[in-house]
Each structure stands twice: as C-alpha cells, then as structure tokens.
Design a protein around this motif. Structure first.
Motif, PDB file in Angstrom:
ATOM      1  N   SER A 172      24.570  -1.702 -37.733  1.00  0.00           N
ATOM      2  CA  SER A 172      24.780  -2.870 -38.587  1.00  0.00           C
ATOM      3  C   SER A 172      25.579  -3.951 -37.877  1.00  0.00           C
ATOM      4  O   SER A 172      25.229  -5.136 -37.907  1.00  0.00           O
ATOM      5  N   GLU A 173      26.659  -3.555 -37.205  1.00  0.00           N
ATOM      6  CA  GLU A 173      27.505  -4.545 -36.536  1.00  0.00           C
ATOM      7  C   GLU A 173      26.800  -5.169 -35.336  1.00  0.00           C
ATOM      8  O   GLU A 173      26.957  -6.362 -35.060  1.00  0.00           O
ATOM      9  N   GLY A 174      26.007  -4.377 -34.611  1.00  0.00           N
ATOM     10  CA  GLY A 174      25.245  -4.933 -33.500  1.00  0.00           C
ATOM     11  C   GLY A 174      24.200  -5.926 -33.967  1.00  0.00           C
ATOM     12  O   GLY A 174      24.052  -7.019 -33.387  1.00  0.00           O
ATOM     13  N   MET A 175      23.471  -5.584 -35.010  1.00  0.00           N
ATOM     14  CA  MET A 175      22.458  -6.492 -35.555  1.00  0.00           C
ATOM     15  C   MET A 175      23.109  -7.737 -36.148  1.00  0.00           C
ATOM     16  O   MET A 175      22.556  -8.840 -36.063  1.00  0.00           O
ATOM     17  N   ARG A 176      24.276  -7.561 -36.722  1.00  0.00           N
ATOM     18  CA  ARG A 176      25.008  -8.714 -37.257  1.00  0.00           C
ATOM     19  C   ARG A 176      25.378  -9.681 -36.133  1.00  0.00           C
ATOM     20  O   ARG A 176      25.270 -10.900 -36.286  1.00  0.00           O
ATOM     21  N   MET A 177      25.833  -9.145 -34.998  1.00  0.00           N
ATOM     22  CA  MET A 177      26.137  -9.988 -33.848  1.00  0.00           C
ATOM     23  C   MET A 177      24.889 -10.717 -33.370  1.00  0.00           C
ATOM     24  O   MET A 177      24.913 -11.937 -33.120  1.00  0.00           O
ATOM     25  N   ALA A 178      23.790  -9.990 -33.238  1.00  0.00           N
ATOM     26  CA  ALA A 178      22.552 -10.596 -32.755  1.00  0.00           C
ATOM     27  C   ALA A 178      22.061 -11.699 -33.697  1.00  0.00           C
ATOM     28  O   ALA A 178      21.641 -12.773 -33.252  1.00  0.00           O
ATOM     29  N   ALA A 179      22.120 -11.438 -34.991  1.00  0.00           N
ATOM     30  CA  ALA A 179      21.695 -12.441 -35.965  1.00  0.00           C
ATOM     31  C   ALA A 179      22.588 -13.673 -35.907  1.00  0.00           C
ATOM     32  O   ALA A 179      22.121 -14.815 -36.035  1.00  0.00           O
ATOM     33  N   ASP A 180      23.879 -13.441 -35.701  1.00  0.00           N
ATOM     34  CA  ASP A 180      24.851 -14.527 -35.613  1.00  0.00           C
ATOM     35  C   ASP A 180      24.536 -15.433 -34.422  1.00  0.00           C
ATOM     36  O   ASP A 180      24.534 -16.666 -34.540  1.00  0.00           O
ATOM     37  N   LEU A 181      24.270 -14.847 -33.274  1.00  0.00           N
ATOM     38  CA  LEU A 181      23.983 -15.643 -32.083  1.00  0.00           C
ATOM     39  C   LEU A 181      22.620 -16.320 -32.187  1.00  0.00           C
ATOM     40  O   LEU A 181      22.451 -17.471 -31.757  1.00  0.00           O
ATOM     41  N   TYR A 182      21.658 -15.658 -32.761  1.00  0.00           N
ATOM     42  CA  TYR A 182      20.324 -16.249 -32.944  1.00  0.00           C
ATOM     43  C   TYR A 182      20.382 -17.437 -33.899  1.00  0.00           C
ATOM     44  O   TYR A 182      19.661 -18.422 -33.720  1.00  0.00           O
ATOM     45  N   ALA A 183      21.275 -17.370 -34.878  1.00  0.00           N
ATOM     46  CA  ALA A 183      21.361 -18.440 -35.882  1.00  0.00           C
ATOM     47  C   ALA A 183      21.794 -19.772 -35.285  1.00  0.00           C
ATOM     48  O   ALA A 183      21.505 -20.830 -35.850  1.00  0.00           O
ATOM     49  N   GLY A 184      22.485 -19.748 -34.133  1.00  0.00           N
ATOM     50  CA  GLY A 184      22.958 -20.987 -33.531  1.00  0.00           C
ATOM     51  C   GLY A 184      21.976 -21.611 -32.561  1.00  0.00           C
ATOM     52  O   GLY A 184      22.308 -22.596 -31.891  1.00  0.00           O
ATOM     53  N   ARG A 185      20.770 -21.069 -32.484  1.00  0.00           N
ATOM     54  CA  ARG A 185      19.780 -21.533 -31.509  1.00  0.00           C
ATOM     55  C   ARG A 185      19.347 -22.975 -31.766  1.00  0.00           C
ATOM     56  O   ARG A 185      19.525 -23.511 -32.861  1.00  0.00           O
ATOM     57  N   ASP A 186      18.748 -23.578 -30.735  1.00  0.00           N
ATOM     58  CA  ASP A 186      18.072 -24.867 -30.882  1.00  0.00           C
ATOM     59  C   ASP A 186      16.699 -24.575 -31.491  1.00  0.00           C
ATOM     60  O   ASP A 186      15.803 -24.057 -30.831  1.00  0.00           O
ATOM     61  N   ILE A 187      16.562 -24.855 -32.757  1.00  0.00           N
ATOM     62  CA  ILE A 187      15.355 -24.427 -33.488  1.00  0.00           C
ATOM     63  C   ILE A 187      14.085 -25.010 -32.900  1.00  0.00           C
ATOM     64  O   ILE A 187      13.072 -24.321 -32.719  1.00  0.00           O
ATOM     65  N   LYS A 188      14.104 -26.298 -32.550  1.00  0.00           N
ATOM     66  CA  LYS A 188      12.909 -26.946 -32.007  1.00  0.00           C
ATOM     67  C   LYS A 188      12.479 -26.300 -30.695  1.00  0.00           C
ATOM     68  O   LYS A 188      11.313 -25.964 -30.494  1.00  0.00           O
ATOM     69  N   SER A 189      13.455 -26.085 -29.795  1.00  0.00           N
ATOM     70  CA  SER A 189      13.144 -25.470 -28.503  1.00  0.00           C
ATOM     71  C   SER A 189      12.654 -24.041 -28.679  1.00  0.00           C
ATOM     72  O   SER A 189      11.740 -23.588 -27.987  1.00  0.00           O
ATOM     73  N   SER A 190      13.246 -23.319 -29.617  1.00  0.00           N
ATOM     74  CA  SER A 190      12.846 -21.939 -29.860  1.00  0.00           C
ATOM     75  C   SER A 190      11.426 -21.868 -30.391  1.00  0.00           C
ATOM     76  O   SER A 190      10.643 -20.992 -30.011  1.00  0.00           O
ATOM     77  N   GLU A 191      11.072 -22.801 -31.269  1.00  0.00           N
ATOM     78  CA  GLU A 191       9.713 -22.798 -31.824  1.00  0.00           C
ATOM     79  C   GLU A 191       8.687 -23.170 -30.764  1.00  0.00           C
ATOM     80  O   GLU A 191       7.586 -22.628 -30.729  1.00  0.00           O
ATOM     81  N   GLU A 192       9.056 -24.085 -29.866  1.00  0.00           N
ATOM     82  CA  GLU A 192       8.138 -24.462 -28.786  1.00  0.00           C
ATOM     83  C   GLU A 192       7.915 -23.315 -27.826  1.00  0.00           C
ATOM     84  O   GLU A 192       6.841 -23.136 -27.278  1.00  0.00           O
ATOM     85  N   ARG A 193       8.946 -22.491 -27.614  1.00  0.00           N
ATOM     86  CA  ARG A 193       8.860 -21.375 -26.689  1.00  0.00           C
ATOM     87  C   ARG A 193       8.043 -20.224 -27.289  1.00  0.00           C
ATOM     88  O   ARG A 193       7.455 -19.442 -26.554  1.00  0.00           O
ATOM     89  N   ALA A 194       8.066 -20.114 -28.629  1.00  0.00           N
ATOM     90  CA  ALA A 194       7.402 -18.983 -29.293  1.00  0.00           C
ATOM     91  C   ALA A 194       5.883 -19.015 -29.116  1.00  0.00           C
ATOM     92  O   ALA A 194       5.283 -20.046 -28.985  1.00  0.00           O
TER      93      ALA A 194
END
Length: 283
Positions: free
Chosen positions: A261-283
């Motif tokens: 739970s704590e590991g996934m919470r960390m990962a979700a926390d860091l993912y939430a701060g992403r540059d959404i536009k750049s992330s969508e273009e990369r996907a």
C-alpha cells in the motif's frame, strides 16, 4: 500565555503561535515594532514558536511511524504523553485495536486512573485498560469504509491521516512478477522536478530511484520506483518494485499489505505530478 515586558511594550503569543505586541496604553499593534525585534523577550517567544512547531511535527511523524509499522504501544506511554497538547492532537480520534487486531474504538482520552477513553463502534463512550494497544495501518482494517463513515457521523478529526489515508490492495497482479507499471510513464520536463517532488513528499532519491522504507512484521522492505538519470533533462516514472534492505528483489507475492500500500501510494503520488500533455503524447 501572559504578556511579557519588552522595552516600552509588552509581547505575547496569540492562539496561532504568532508574536503580538501592545503599547503602554494596552492597544495591540498590527506588527512588532522593529526597535524591539532583537529584544530578548521577542527573540525568546519566536524561538519558542519554532520549537513548538518542530515538536508538533515530531509528534505527528512519530505517531505516523507507529501506524505504518502497526507497533504495539504501551498504554502507560499514551497516558504519559496525553497531557502534552501536541501529542494529544496527534493521537486524538485514531482508531486503535488490541494486540490481536480487534478494533477497540476511537481514542478520546488517556488517564492513569481510568485507562483509555474511547468511542466504541456502537457510539458509546467506554474505558479500557489493556497493557498495550496498536495504531493500525488503515490497509489492515477490514471495515475501513464503515469506520470512515462512522467517524464522519461523529465529526471526528484525526491529526494523523489514518482513516482517510489512501490505501492500495493487491488485486489481479501476478504474484510471481517483480514489479508493477501501473504508475509508469509519467513524464516530467526536468529530472529535478520529479526528484524534487519525491524529496518534498518525504521520499529518498538514491541511484535514480525514489525509495521508501517500510518495516512490516519486523522486516525492512524498500519500495523503489525508477525516476531516471540526473544527467538527462527529461524524466519519466518507471516501474515500481520492492526489495529487501540489502537490495534483493522480491516477488509481488512476498510483499506484505502495508509495504504494498505504501509503495503504491508513493508511486501514485509521483505520477500525479506529471506533465499530463507530455505523458499523453508519449503514451
């Protein structure tokens, strides 16, 4: 706290811990006059405020560690700490259990003669006097949703985020796998932005990874998420895995519920701060 003389003025701390000042006529001023800024009384109050802030943060951090580790806490320790308002603010309204994990109730008081005062799951005020109790991590609470709803009904407010801490439970992930990529692919324009977010949210950055240590059942496990190479401008969140303290990779099936739970919470926390536009273009 009462007023203290500072030259021709008097100073004190308000309820929020701010230094306030009044003149000889008793009129409170908007600010502390510069000419008494270095007066020992003013300096002392400001140092006291800084200490109180640190003490409050330390109390919250300590109780959070108890919760993440689900450590048994002696009732005598809670009784000794309760008169301190900073400790009381960190402890009040937490769900506590007995040592076998049975929910006892929401903590409301700790008294040497009468034991622990709780609101139980029927909404009644009760007293118990066990030798030890636990402050469980929310992922270990089977009736978490009901406990959250009941706390809302009672208007309970926790200083340490327990009931409303985001939790993650393992679902369909392959227990033989060594990592998950649920929160991989979050693009940041600069590595320092991603590393800075990790550090500011309490995670260590080591060897291009965000690292979170969790002690569960007496064993230290590290959740590790790849962030990238500091030599490159752009960075991207990578897979999340878990290792022993010496770096040996664990399969997902070997990861306990709190470390997961704590590991996934960390990962979700860091993912939430992403540059959404750049992330969508990369996907």
């Amino acid at each position: 706290m009462g007023w203290i003389s500072a030259g021709a003025y008097e100073v004190a701390l308000d309820d929020g811990g701010k230094v306030i000042c009044r003149n000889a006529k008793g009129r409170q001023l908007k600010t502390v006059p510069p000419k008494i800024a270095d007066d020992p009384a003013v300096v002392g109050l400001r140092q006291l405020t800084e200490w109180l802030d640190r003490h409050q943060r330390e109390c919250l951090a300590t109780v959070e560690r108890w919760m993440i580790r689900s450590l048994p806490v002696p009732t005598a320790a809670l009784v000794a700490l309760w008169p301190d308002t900073a400790w009381q603010a960190a402890l009040r309204d937490l769900v506590i259990t007995d040592t076998d994990g049975t929910v006892a109730g929401y903590l409301r008081d700790a008294d040497g003669a009468r034991g622990l005062g709780l609101v139980d799951l029927d909404g009644d005020s009760v007293r118990i006097s066990p030798d030890r109790v636990r402050v469980p991590h929310p992922v270990l609470l089977d009736d978490l949703d009901e406990l959250r709803d009941f706390a809302t009904e009672l208007d309970l407010r926790q200083g340490v985020q327990q009931l409303h801490r985001e939790v993650f439970r393992r679902t369909t992930e392959d227990p033989r796998a060594s990592s998950v990529d649920t929160y991989a692919g979050g693009v940041y324009q600069r590595f320092r932005f991603l590393a800075g977010r990790a550090v500011s949210h309490g995670y260590r950055v080591r060897g291009g990874q965000a690292v979170l240590s969790v002690v569960e059942d007496g064993r230290t496990i590290e959740a590790r998420m790849w962030l990238g190479d500091a030599g490159y401008d752009e960075a991207e969140t990578g897979p999340l895995g878990w290792t022993t303290e010496d770096g040996t990779a664990l399969t997902l099936g070997d990861v306990g519920p709190v470390a997961w739970s704590e590991g996934m919470r960390m990962a979700a926390d860091l993912y939430a701060g992403r540059d959404i536009k750049s992330s969508e273009e990369r996907a």
